[in-house]
Write a protein that holds these residues in place. Sequence first.
Motif, PDB file in Angstrom:
ATOM      1  N   UNK A   1       2.685  -9.459   1.147  1.00  0.00           N
ATOM      2  CA  UNK A   1       1.788  -8.433   1.686  1.00  0.00           C
ATOM      3  C   UNK A   1       1.770  -7.198   0.785  1.00  0.00           C
ATOM      4  N   UNK A   2       2.945  -6.812   0.314  1.00  0.00           N
ATOM      5  CA  UNK A   2       3.031  -5.626  -0.551  1.00  0.00           C
ATOM      6  C   UNK A   2       2.318  -5.868  -1.884  1.00  0.00           C
ATOM      7  N   UNK A   3       2.556  -7.032  -2.487  1.00  0.00           N
ATOM      8  CA  UNK A   3       1.920  -7.350  -3.774  1.00  0.00           C
ATOM      9  C   UNK A   3       0.403  -7.361  -3.603  1.00  0.00           C
ATOM     10  N   UNK A   4      -0.046  -8.005  -2.536  1.00  0.00           N
ATOM     11  CA  UNK A   4      -1.484  -8.113  -2.312  1.00  0.00           C
ATOM     12  C   UNK A   4      -2.132  -6.737  -2.116  1.00  0.00           C
ATOM     13  N   UNK A   5      -1.522  -5.915  -1.296  1.00  0.00           N
ATOM     14  CA  UNK A   5      -2.139  -4.619  -0.995  1.00  0.00           C
ATOM     15  C   UNK A   5      -2.110  -3.720  -2.247  1.00  0.00           C
ATOM     16  N   UNK A   6      -1.082  -3.896  -3.085  1.00  0.00           N
ATOM     17  CA  UNK A   6      -1.020  -3.144  -4.336  1.00  0.00           C
ATOM     18  C   UNK A   6      -2.137  -3.588  -5.284  1.00  0.00           C
ATOM     19  N   UNK A   7      -2.336  -4.904  -5.398  1.00  0.00           N
ATOM     20  CA  UNK A   7      -3.434  -5.431  -6.224  1.00  0.00           C
ATOM     21  C   UNK A   7      -4.768  -4.887  -5.719  1.00  0.00           C
ATOM     22  N   UNK A   8      -4.929  -4.954  -4.407  1.00  0.00           N
ATOM     23  CA  UNK A   8      -6.216  -4.587  -3.820  1.00  0.00           C
ATOM     24  C   UNK A   8      -6.501  -3.105  -4.023  1.00  0.00           C
ATOM     25  N   UNK A   9      -5.457  -2.279  -3.871  1.00  0.00           N
ATOM     26  CA  UNK A   9      -5.707  -0.845  -3.963  1.00  0.00           C
ATOM     27  C   UNK A   9      -5.979  -0.416  -5.403  1.00  0.00           C
TER      28      UNK A   9
ATOM     29  N   UNK B   1      -9.916   1.968   1.647  1.00  0.00           N
ATOM     30  CA  UNK B   1     -10.556   2.822   2.644  1.00  0.00           C
ATOM     31  C   UNK B   1     -10.488   2.128   3.991  1.00  0.00           C
ATOM     32  N   UNK B   2     -10.076   2.857   5.009  1.00  0.00           N
ATOM     33  CA  UNK B   2     -10.073   2.286   6.356  1.00  0.00           C
ATOM     34  C   UNK B   2     -10.967   3.112   7.249  1.00  0.00           C
TER      35      UNK B   2
ATOM     36  N   UNK C   1      -2.416  -6.922   8.524  1.00  0.00           N
ATOM     37  CA  UNK C   1      -3.655  -6.873   9.310  1.00  0.00           C
ATOM     38  C   UNK C   1      -4.048  -5.431   9.629  1.00  0.00           C
ATOM     39  N   UNK C   2      -3.072  -4.535   9.751  1.00  0.00           N
ATOM     40  CA  UNK C   2      -3.384  -3.123   9.999  1.00  0.00           C
ATOM     41  C   UNK C   2      -4.168  -2.499   8.834  1.00  0.00           C
ATOM     42  N   UNK C   3      -4.049  -3.102   7.647  1.00  0.00           N
ATOM     43  CA  UNK C   3      -4.717  -2.553   6.462  1.00  0.00           C
ATOM     44  C   UNK C   3      -6.119  -3.166   6.271  1.00  0.00           C
ATOM     45  N   UNK C   4      -6.506  -4.025   7.195  1.00  0.00           N
ATOM     46  CA  UNK C   4      -7.793  -4.715   7.089  1.00  0.00           C
ATOM     47  C   UNK C   4      -8.822  -4.235   8.110  1.00  0.00           C
ATOM     48  N   UNK C   5      -8.484  -3.172   8.838  1.00  0.00           N
ATOM     49  CA  UNK C   5      -9.359  -2.731   9.936  1.00  0.00           C
ATOM     50  C   UNK C   5     -10.762  -2.408   9.426  1.00  0.00           C
TER      51      UNK C   5
END
Length: 236
Positions: free
Chosen positions: A73-81, A89-90, A232-236
Amino acid sequence: MLPIIATPKYEMIVPSTGESITYRPYVVKEEKILLIALESQDDTQIEKAVIDIIKACVESPIDVNNLATFDIEFIFITLRSKSVGEGIKLSMKCMSETCDVSEDINLELDKIKVSNLENIKDKNIKITDDISIDMRWLKASDKLTEAQRKTTTDSIIASAAKAIEIIYNGEEIFATKDAQFKEVINFVESLNTDQFTSILEHMEQTPILSYDLSYNCKTCGNENIRELRGLTDFFI
Ligand SMILES: [Zn+2]
């Protein structure tokens, strides 16, 4: 020949191992994989998309299936950001009871963290005077089958069984990876409620992707404070 856009390289630290890995940011083709998966609203497809994107963007040799879930989850969210340089952006709803207005909030990449990482120093749980177990973090490869997810209770028992790494019985040591999964399930089902609860409490301490969000509502000025927890909280 058409030009190919050169992508920059970055480094990040894998939370559970402290290992430094090199990656390129995520581009349109990865966003496409994610959007298609999100449209399906199917958890299995979303998880597969996340893993495929990590495999495509991380250039260091890592075994994704062997990483802890929170690492993924951390790797993915870092890549995405890092993608397109605009961060994440949420759309957040104001928490004031009288307001309810939504606005776009930008997350700061360096504030995304894995909380509870220090928690799991003591992985041993005493079951009886003779029997104890060692727990481990759940990994991507621990995905439950449909049969194991038949009911919520089935899922909890199967996840607990997967999180047990070693069973000690007096002098004997059993590594669960060498046993039939059914046998580990039988072991979990033979526990009494207190013993089972101590396993669940241990699992609740698992590190999790987290972000302390705080902003003042542009409409009413209300100070909104909440913690985002889990992907999932980061996908709102
Ligand atoms: Zn408001």
